[in-house]
Design an enzyme around this catalytic site. Structure first.
Site, PDB file in Angstrom:
ATOM      1  N   LEU A   1       0.813  -1.208   0.000  1.00 24.25           N
ATOM      2  CA  LEU A   1       0.000   0.000   0.000  1.00 24.25           C
ATOM      3  C   LEU A   1       0.850   1.263   0.000  1.00 24.25           C
ATOM      4  CD1 LEU A   1      -2.665  -1.034   2.669  1.00 24.25           C
ATOM      5  CD2 LEU A   1      -2.912  -1.068   0.186  1.00 24.25           C
TER       6      LEU A   1
ATOM      7  N   ASP B   1       4.102  13.508  15.265  1.00 25.01           N
ATOM      8  CA  ASP B   1       4.390  13.282  13.848  1.00 25.01           C
ATOM      9  C   ASP B   1       3.112  13.375  13.024  1.00 25.01           C
ATOM     10  OD1 ASP B   1       6.069  12.859  11.712  1.00 25.01           O
ATOM     11  OD2 ASP B   1       6.012  10.676  11.853  1.00 25.01           O
TER      12      ASP B   1
END
Length: 862
Positions: free
Chosen positions: A547, A666
């Site tokens: 993916l 993040d």
């Protein structure tokens, strides 16, 4: 009674019994006062303000109530200490010549006034849709006074203010200040109190980030929209209810009896329903049982001395009076040496654990004790320390004075470690010796039986060695359990279960291992999926099933035997995300439950393999759409705004609503996954860190994350906090609006990043030019400009200038008329090129947008 008096009585009864038919708008102006029989109604028909008579009283007051409430429960009273006569029908609420709001009786005497520092009579009074009645300068728009700063007996949703006290009525017919009031202490973390005069009457315990831990019902706190927000002006905190869904309305009311009630409006029943109240039992009343006792609702008597203590007065206890409390039976091993207390090394004191307790009052919070061991050691090495606790979300709490207002709960509560002399712990040791003896005998018997079983198993194994190789290999594979530090492990050969949100379980496999966090109180077991099964699910990590790939490694699409689709995140051996980050991510996600956070299904650990199994997101990550010229067309403005709101709610959950209080560190487009309906889910918690509720800032020598999304204080100094995530959210917001990346931005050569370009457009009154042109037909320009302003507020240089995520959620869900936003300052990460721009000036500009006109005043940037 003469005829004139009778007619007058009938007239004012009609005024207050029949529905008011003569209603003004939501504003009082110098030329438009409010008279008896008139009301103000907020813009969206939520609140109403007018004259009222409580019960059968003959006095007249000015108050506020919910317009939809047929019972007209009064939520605020202006002149509660100085009533008008109900016969005085000439009373008026006016804007006086000095600009203040005043209540005058029929003789023009001032009954009540705002007493604000108004410098002119260019003021107006407005009843807002949140129930706040404000006095503002009609020229500058500055708020001079507001009712939220002076609550009566009711705390309304989203109420904020300087004062943090709601005070009961004298009785149900008299709104004058009563004896009871509800407040927060100045401690850190603060406690909720109801006081009777100067004495505590009920205590809710300290705030752990989502609820008061002295209230055992876990459905309270953030589950009902409750939160605590620091008051930056006073240093204290205030409590508020965040009702982002207006179909759920809560109010907190303190009754004349001292009862504190949480009420919810039930629209179908057309009434207020009580969700919770305190105190409801003698054990809830502060200090019922006196020092060094515990109160139990199921006890008989309800009060009992703590272990190692005895009643101070048996005579009083026999009469049901326990307020004198208990005394210590055996003194601790401390002695007085000059003026200092010292600790004897022989026969050291120990701790007796009391579970499911309401922790005592008068605690000290030791913010520098980062683990329970350090907290315990500090208490043991200080003779004045009588007990300690280490509740989740708070940390180290110690007690150096009498332990008062303790309660034994049947459910919930915290562990309290009571310091006792060594001799008081002997009973526990004798029981331990007995248990060890019994276990030793039992183990001896089991070892004998085990030896017999092993001999028989070896004989059978030799007979089957050459006849069933396949079964032998399968048993060998399923019996491998690798123990990872920080987890408890349980081998399960028959089945593997994953807990669902509704409490049911679903069978996933027939050959796996299951384990769960050992230290997380109340955490569910964590599934560990066999590596060979992961290989089969991903076709041996086929490139066709990949993916995506990042610095941590690759992500693959997988399919389990039962048809369930999964996402397999396989950490590369060369990744900077090692075992610590892997364990961090797995332990964090396993404890989080929110619709805007990705859900963990399991993990795999075998040799150097570290794999996380997540729910599969059909639409992959946000960056795949946002920065692709073709796919971005699938994201119209409605979808993008929904994504923004979902990310904001997910971050709010991490920062304030989850029991762990997590800083993501993040946040970026590639870490936002999209489900089938394009709803966002925050992922990748490898770099996340947990905070205590009382901790505001942390420092690290290892700066990790993605440049372009890092806040200045983190990138340059290693300092991170909730405001670091707010900065990242601001960058992401501007990217979602513009479809441009902040890093590598090259739309104009003179702008080094997207933030610089966005700021320049804002400063030049050209903010709409930041919008992706493909969104022009699907958006509301005013909403876009408001979002850009929110984004620029989030990326301001100083962390203190940025809003919290709770404020961001509120700003995103409010319109310009409902909530005015502050003006952003120039982000310093736009660098020197902007400072050299000839267009960089202060000024005032107006954005003309379709049918709506949005005026935004800009201040000079720094």
């Amino acid at each position: 009674m003469d005829k004139a008096s009778l007619l007058l009585l009938v007239f004012y009864n009609i005024l207050f019994i029949l529905p008011v038919c003569c209603a003004s708008n939501d504003t009082i102006t110098p030329s438009q006062p409010l008279k008896v029989g008139q009301t103000l109604i907020s813009a969206r028909q939520i609140f109403e303000l007018g004259f009222f008579r409580p019960g059968n009283a003959s006095e007249l007051y000015v108050g506020i109530w919910y317009k939809f409430d047929p019972g007209r429960r009064i939520v605020w009273v202006a002149n509660r200490e100085n009533a008008l006569s109900a016969r005085d029908l000439a009373s008026r609420l006016i804007i006086s010549s000095d600009g203040n709001l005043k209540l005058l009786d029929g003789k023009q005497n001032t009954i009540w006034s705002t007493n604000a520092s108004a410098h002119s009579n260019s003021t107006i009074a407005v009843l807002r849709d949140d129930g706040d009645f404000i006095l503002e300068d009609n020229v500058s728009g500055a708020t001079l006074w507001e009712s939220f700063y002076y609550p009566s007996d009711t705390v309304l949703p989203n109420m904020t203010g300087m004062k943090n006290v709601s005070m009961s009525w004298e009785n149900e017919n008299d709104p004058a200040p009563g004896n009871f009031f509800n407040t927060l202490s100045d401690e850190k973390p603060p406690q909720a109190f109801t006081c009777n005069g100067t004495k505590p009457y009920w205590r809710g315990g300290p705030w752990n980030g989502w609820q008061f831990i002295g209230i055992p019902d876990a459905t309270k706190g953030y589950a009902n929209g409750m939160s605590l927000i620091p008051n930056n002006q006073t240093g204290a905190a205030y409590m508020t209810f965040s009702t982002f869904n207006e179909s759920y309305i809560y109010i907190m009311v303190i009754l004349p009896t001292g009862m504190l009630e949480l009420l919810q409006w039930e629209g179908q029943q057309n009434q207020w329903n009580r969700l919770w109240a305190a105190p409801q039992h003698p054990c809830d009343v502060y200090g019922t049982c006196g020092p060094f006792t515990a109160c139990s609702m199921s006890g008989s008597p309800i009060c009992e001395c703590l272990k190692g203590f005895y009643p101070q007065s048996n005579e009083e206890w026999s009469k049901g009076n326990w307020t004198s409390g208990c005394l210590r039976r055996t003194e601790l091993m401390c002695t007085t040496n000059s003026s200092n207390l010292t600790y004897k090394a022989s026969k050291p004191d120990g701790f007796w654990k009391l579970s499911q307790m309401k922790l005592p009052d008068h605690y000290l919070y030791l913010y520098d004790k980062t683990d329970q061991g350090g907290c315990s050691q500090w208490c043991l090495s200080n003779c004045s320390c009588l007990a300690y606790a280490y509740p989740d979300g708070i940390g180290c709490m110690v007690w150096v004075t009498h332990l008062v207002d303790i309660q034994q709960f049947s459910d919930g509560g915290e562990d309290l470690y009571l310091r006792l002399a060594n001799s008081e712990l002997g009973v526990k040791k004798r029981y331990t010796a007995i248990i060890i003896s019994v276990l030793s005998i039992s183990v001896g018997l089991l070892v004998g039986l085990l030896i017999c079983c092993i001999k028989r198993w070896k004989a059978n194994r030799r007979a089957l060695r050459h006849s069933d190789t396949h079964i032998r290999e399968q048993k060998s594979e399923t019996s491998k359990c690798r123990i990872m530090k920080g987890f408890r492990i349980k081998c399960m050969v028959k089945s593997l279960f994953v807990s669902e949100r509704n409490g049911t379980v679903r069978d996933i496999s027939q050959e796996d291992v299951q384990e769960g966090p050992a230290s997380a109180k109340g955490s569910s077991e964590l599934p560990i999926i066999n590596f060979n099964r992961v290989k089969r699910a991903t076709n041996n990590f086929s490139e066709a099933d990949k993916l995506g790939e990042g610095g941590f490694g690759a992500v693959y699409k997988g399919k389990l035997e039962d048809g369930q689709l999964i996402a397999v995140k396989r950490l590369s051996s060369h990744s900077g995300q090692g075992m610590e980050e892997f364990k961090n991510e797995v332990m964090l996600i396993s404890k989080l439950q929110h619709r805007n956070l990705v859900r963990l299904l399991g993990c795999c650990i075998q040799g150097e393999e570290k794999i996380v199994i997540l729910e599969y997101m059909k639409n992959k990550s946000l960056d795949k759409f946002l920065f692709d010229r073709t796919k971005r067309l699938k994201l119209d403005w409605a979808k993008r705004f929904n994504i923004l709101q979902g990310i904001a709610r997910g971050l709010l959950y991490l920062h304030r609503d989850s029991c762990l209080r997590i800083i993501h560190r993040d946040l970026k487009a590639s870490n936002i996954l999209l489900d089938d309906d394009m709803n966002p889910k925050i992922s990748d918690f490898g770099l996340a860190r947990t905070f205590r509720v009382t901790q505001e800032l942390a420092n690290t020598l290892r700066v990790v994350g993605t440049f372009g999304y890092m806040s200045p204080e983190y990138a340059m100094g290693g300092l991170f906090s909730e405001k670091s995530d707010v900065y990242s959210f601001g960058v992401l917001l501007l990217e979602i609006i513009s479809s441009k990346k902040n890093t590598g931005f090259g739309y104009h050569e003179k702008y080094l990043n997207l933030l610089g370009y966005a700021w320049q457009l804002w400063n030049d009154c050209k903010a709409p030019e930041l919008l992706d042109p493909s969104l022009a037909d699907s958006c509301t320009p005013a909403e876009v400009i408001r979002c850009i302003q929110i984004g620029l507020l989030c990326v301001q240089d100083h962390a203190a200038d940025r809003p919290t995520m709770s404020n961001v959620v509120l700003m995103l869900s409010s319109s310009e008329s409902e909530m005015e936003l502050p003006q952003p300052r120039q982000p310093t990460f736009t660098f020197q090129s902007l400072l050299e721009s000839e267009h960089f000036q202060s000024g005032v500009c107006t954005f003309n947008v379709s049918t709506n006109e949005v005026s935004i005043s800009l201040v000079e940037g720094r």
